[in-house]
Design an enzyme around this catalytic site. Structure first.
Site, PDB file in Angstrom:
ATOM      1  N   SER A  95      10.402   7.774  -4.720  1.00  0.00           N
ATOM      2  CA  SER A  95       9.239   7.101  -4.125  1.00  0.00           C
ATOM      3  C   SER A  95       8.768   7.949  -2.949  1.00  0.00           C
ATOM      4  CB  SER A  95       9.611   5.695  -3.655  1.00  0.00           C
ATOM      5  OG  SER A  95       9.945   4.882  -4.745  1.00  0.00           O
ATOM      6  N   LYS A 170       3.416   2.262  -6.590  1.00  0.00           N
ATOM      7  CA  LYS A 170       4.726   1.966  -5.985  1.00  0.00           C
ATOM      8  C   LYS A 170       4.558   1.561  -4.522  1.00  0.00           C
ATOM      9  CE  LYS A 170       9.073   1.485  -5.274  1.00  0.00           C
ATOM     10  NZ  LYS A 170      10.129   2.477  -5.439  1.00  0.00           N
ATOM     11  N   LYS A 238      10.748   3.826   5.227  1.00  0.00           N
ATOM     12  CA  LYS A 238      10.013   5.018   4.789  1.00  0.00           C
ATOM     13  C   LYS A 238       8.816   4.625   3.923  1.00  0.00           C
ATOM     14  CE  LYS A 238      11.220   6.781   1.092  1.00  0.00           C
ATOM     15  NZ  LYS A 238      10.883   6.697  -0.355  1.00  0.00           N
TER      16      LYS A 238
END
Length: 293
Positions: A95, A170, A238
Site C-alpha cells: 500500500s 486502497k 502511513k
C-alpha cells in the site's frame, strides 16, 4: 508459474503459502531469516538478494511497508529493474502513494516490464483465508493475465483502471476503515460508561444498519482488549498520510478523515504503533480518562 516475492511479513508469507498450495513455485526474500525459513518449510525457496529473487521468475511481487521500500526494491542499483528479463510481470501488492505507483510503472515500461499495482484489504485473517479484496491498476490485458494468480490469494479481485488506480482505491479503503474503527471505539467506550452488556450490544449492533465487517471480525477482540497486530497502527498512520496528502492535492475536503488521521497519529505517539489498528480503542479510552493500562 515461478513467482518471486520480496516481503514475507504478516501478509506476504500466508499469501505465498496459498500460491505454493496451488502448485506454483515460489522464491522469496525478506530481511528476516526466520520468515525465509518459514517459506522454505512451506515448500518454497529462500533467496539471499533481490537479484536472486527476480532471476528466472515469471512473476515478481513486492509486499513491503511503504513507498520508499518499493522504490528501493524496484529502482535502486541491483534492484528488480537491473535484473528483470523483458516481459516480466511485476505486481506491487504493497500500500503506497498513487503517484509513486505511477512513477514505478513508467520506469518498468521503459525496461519492458509489465507492472500492476494491486494493494489488498482484509488483513492477516484475509491473507490466511485467501479471502482478500485486491484492487488492481494497470493495463487491462496485463490484469487479465495476472487474474488467475491473484484469485489464488483473494476472493474479490477488481480491475479499476490505469496505473495508480489500485492505490487510490486502497487509500479510500483505509479512510473508511480508520473512520469505522474510530466510531466503533467511541461506541464501546460509550456503552461501557453506562454499564451496558457490551457483548450483547455489539451483537445487536452488528445485526442492524450499524453492522460492519469490523464489528463482525474485530468486535469481540476489541471488547477483550486483544490487539495482536494483524495490521499495525504504524502502517495505518502511513496510509492516512497518503489519504490526506492525496486529498489535498485533489482539492477534496475530508474533515472526518483528518480527525481520524490525528487520532491514529496520537495513538502512535502514545506508544501504540506496534498494536493492531483496532487499538484505536485505547486512544479513545485515553482521551476519556478511562485507559486502565
Amino acid at each position: 508459474m515461478k513467482v518471486g516475492i520480496v516481503g514475507l511479513g504478516i501478509m506476504g508469507l500466508p499469501m505465498m503459502k496459498h500460491v505454493l498450495a496451488a502448485g506454483h513455485e515460489v522464491i522469496g526474500y525478506d530481511r528476516s531469516p526466520q520468515r525465509c525459513q518459514e517459506l522454505v518449510a512451506a515448500g518454497g525457496k529462500a533467496a539471499s538478494s533481490i537479484a536472486e529473487t527476480v532471476k528466472g521468475v515469471d512473476v515478481f511481487i513486492t509486499m513491503v511497508p511503504d513507498s520508499p521500500h518499493v522504490q528501493d526494491v524496484v529502482l535502486s542499483e541491483g534492484g528488480m529493474l537491473d535484473n528483470a528479463a523483458e516481459g516480466l510481470l511485476y505486481i506491487d501488492m504493497s500500500s503506497i502513494r498513487p503517484d509513486v505507483s505511477q512513477e514505478v510503472a513508467k520506469a518498468c515500461a521503459e525496461k519492458g516490464v509489465r507492472a500492476l499495482d494491486a494493494p489488498v484489504s482484509g488483513g492477516e485473517r484475509g491473507a490466511n483465508e485467501a479471502s482478500l479484496s485486491i484492487m488492481v491498476g494497470g493495463e487491462k490485458a496485463v490484469f487479465d493475465e495476472a487474474l488467475p494468480l491473484l484469485e489464488i490469494m483473494g476472493k474479490t479481485v477488481v480491475y479499476l483502471g490505469p496505473s495508480g488506480s489500485g492505490q487510490t482505491v486502497k487509500a479510500a479503503n483505509q479512510l473508511i476503515v480508520g473512520g469505522t474503527y474510530g466510531l466503533v471505539s467511541e461506541a464501546i467506550v460509550f456503552l461501557e460508561a453506562f454499564g451496558v452488556d457490551t457483548e450483547a450490544a455489539v451483537k445487536v449492533l452488528a445485526g442492524g444498519l450499524a453492522g460492519s465487517r469490523i464489528l463482525d471480525i474485530k468486535g469481540q477482540s476489541m471488547l477483550d482488549r486483544q490487539f495482536a497486530p494483524g495490521f499495525r497502527i504504524d502502517l495505518h498512520h502511513k496510509d492516512m498520510g497518503i489519504v490526506t496528502a492525496a486529498a489535498r492535492e485533489a482539492g477534496v475536503i475530508i474533515p472526518l478523515g483528518s480527525v481520524v488521521a490525528q487520532l491514529i497519529a496520537s495513538a502512535r505517539a502514545n506508544g501504540d504503533g506496534g498494536l493492531d489498528h483496532s487499538a484505536l480503542l485505547r486512544e479513545i479510552e485515553r482521551l476519556s480518562g478511562r485507559l486502565k493500562n
